[in-house]
Enzyme design. Structure first.
Site, PDB file in Angstrom:
ATOM      1  N   LYS A   1      18.763  25.206  26.178  1.00 16.76           N
ATOM      2  CA  LYS A   1      18.854  26.477  25.456  1.00 16.76           C
ATOM      3  C   LYS A   1      19.526  27.530  26.337  1.00 16.76           C
ATOM      4  CE  LYS A   1      14.935  25.415  22.510  1.00 16.76           C
ATOM      5  NZ  LYS A   1      13.475  25.463  22.313  1.00 16.76           N
TER       6      LYS A   1
ATOM      7  N   GLN B   1       8.378  28.359  24.667  1.00  9.24           N
ATOM      8  CA  GLN B   1       8.530  26.919  24.430  1.00  9.24           C
ATOM      9  C   GLN B   1       7.164  26.296  24.132  1.00  9.24           C
ATOM     10  OE1 GLN B   1      11.588  25.278  24.363  1.00  9.24           O
ATOM     11  NE2 GLN B   1      10.379  23.582  23.589  1.00  9.24           N
TER      12      GLN B   1
ATOM     13  N   ASP C   1      12.583  32.374  17.004  1.00  9.69           N
ATOM     14  CA  ASP C   1      12.136  31.079  16.461  1.00  9.69           C
ATOM     15  C   ASP C   1      11.696  31.232  14.999  1.00  9.69           C
ATOM     16  OD1 ASP C   1      12.431  28.861  18.055  1.00  9.69           O
ATOM     17  OD2 ASP C   1      10.570  29.173  19.177  1.00  9.69           O
TER      18      ASP C   1
END
Ligand code: NDP
Length: 284
Positions: free
Chosen positions: A53, A97, A120
């Site tokens: 990422k 994460q 997200d």
């Protein structure tokens, strides 16, 4: 029939190139999109995801900040890190994460991220906005799937769409996006009776269960579009999806491979969400 392969790697390359151009344009207004990725612990798969990422961010000309915390970091310390990122004007997107270590309340952590930086799209207020048809951030994996369907000109209005898997991260938001596009959506879970009877109705079949090979060729309607979200590592070390690819490719009109399908699109859409958060910051 031999299915057309939907090349997520190629499409993600296109999306990332478009993002890089828009980043460049934004920089002329003095704004560089910034993404902070918070990693807690040493889960090797998570470490790889975070590295990928960050690298994708930098390749698009964005600022990337990785914050790595120890496995036994107290929950309060993590919440303080998030609060500081919420207040940091250089950071437009925050991603924690998952999975988090067991002593940390994942829901609380996600709710602590400012909804306007929740790239997200997992915050309850973003889930609610998606559900009520006013999405701010679409969760990256289902968003990437929609982009793939769009690029393949798959008709969704009035189509039968079946989503196998009902997680908050993939299945549920996937169903909401398909519904918003006019599809008639069925969501299946581990309790679904006669799964094949459901999947065989699907013009568009999206599978996200984490169960390798669970969708066999005879569970697919001839001519369907099959999107395999699953990522499973077999004992041999090989990566595979949830669909028996070889059998499905004989029946479907189009199918995504694993790897090289949905995975690369997820990262591309994370960049899109971060870019759009930065663009919005200019307007407020
Ligand atoms: P979860 O484990 O959170 O959810 C799995 C879902 O599948 C659950 O809703 C579960 O049902 C359902 N399920 C399990 N077994 C069956 C079955 N036999 N029949 C029907 N439904 C079943 O997984 P995620 O949604 O987080 O991830 C799913 C897969 O997608 C994983 O392989 C993951 O690695 C992959 N993934 C890939 C991404 C990418 O970028 N390509 C991103 C995110 C995930 P129930 O609700 O009843 O338990």
């Amino acid at each position: 029939m031999t299915a057309r392969i939907i090349d997520g790697k190629a499409l993600s390359g296109k999306v990332r190139a478009e993002v890089a151009q828009r980043v460049h344009a934004l920089q002329k207004h003095g704004v560089t999109p910034g993404l902070a990725v918070v990693l807690v612990g040493e889960n090797p798969a998570s470490q790889v995801y975070v590295r990928n990422k960050a690298a994708a961010c930098e390749a698009a000309g964005m600022l990337s900040r990785v914050i790595s915390l120890g496995e036994d970091t107290p929950e309060e310390e993590l919440l303080n890190v998030i609060e500081a990122l919420n207040a940091d004007p250089a950071i437009h997107g925050i991603l924690v994460q998952l999975p988090l270590p067991g002593h940390i309340d994942t829901g609380l952590v996600i709710e602590t991220i400012s909804a306007t930086k929740d790239v997200d799209g997992f915050h309850v207020s973003n889930a609610g906005l998606l559900m009520t048809g006013r999405p701010l951030f679409r969760p990256c994996t289902p968003y990437g799937v929609m982009k793939m369907l769009e690029s393949e000109n798959v008709p969704l209005r009035g189509a039968e769409a079946v989503v196998v898997g009902a997680s908050n991260i993939v299945g549920k938001p996937m169903a909401m996006l398909l519904l918003a596009a006019g599809a008639t959506v069925t969501i299946c879970n581990s309790k679904t009776r006669d799964l094949g009877a459901q999947t065989r109705r699907a013009d568009v079949l999206v599978v996200a269960t984490g169960k390798p090979g669970m969708i066999q060729g005879d569970m697919i309607k001839p001519g369907a579009v099959v999107i395999d979200v699953g990522i499973n590592r077999l004992e041999s070390g090989k990566l595979t999806g949830d669909v028996d690819f070889d059998a499905a490719a004989q029946v479907a009109a189009a199918i995504t491979p694993v790897p090289g399908g949905v995975g690369p699109m997820t990262i591309a859409m994370l960049l899109v969400n971060t870019l759009e958060a930065a663009e919005r910051s200019l307007r407020t």
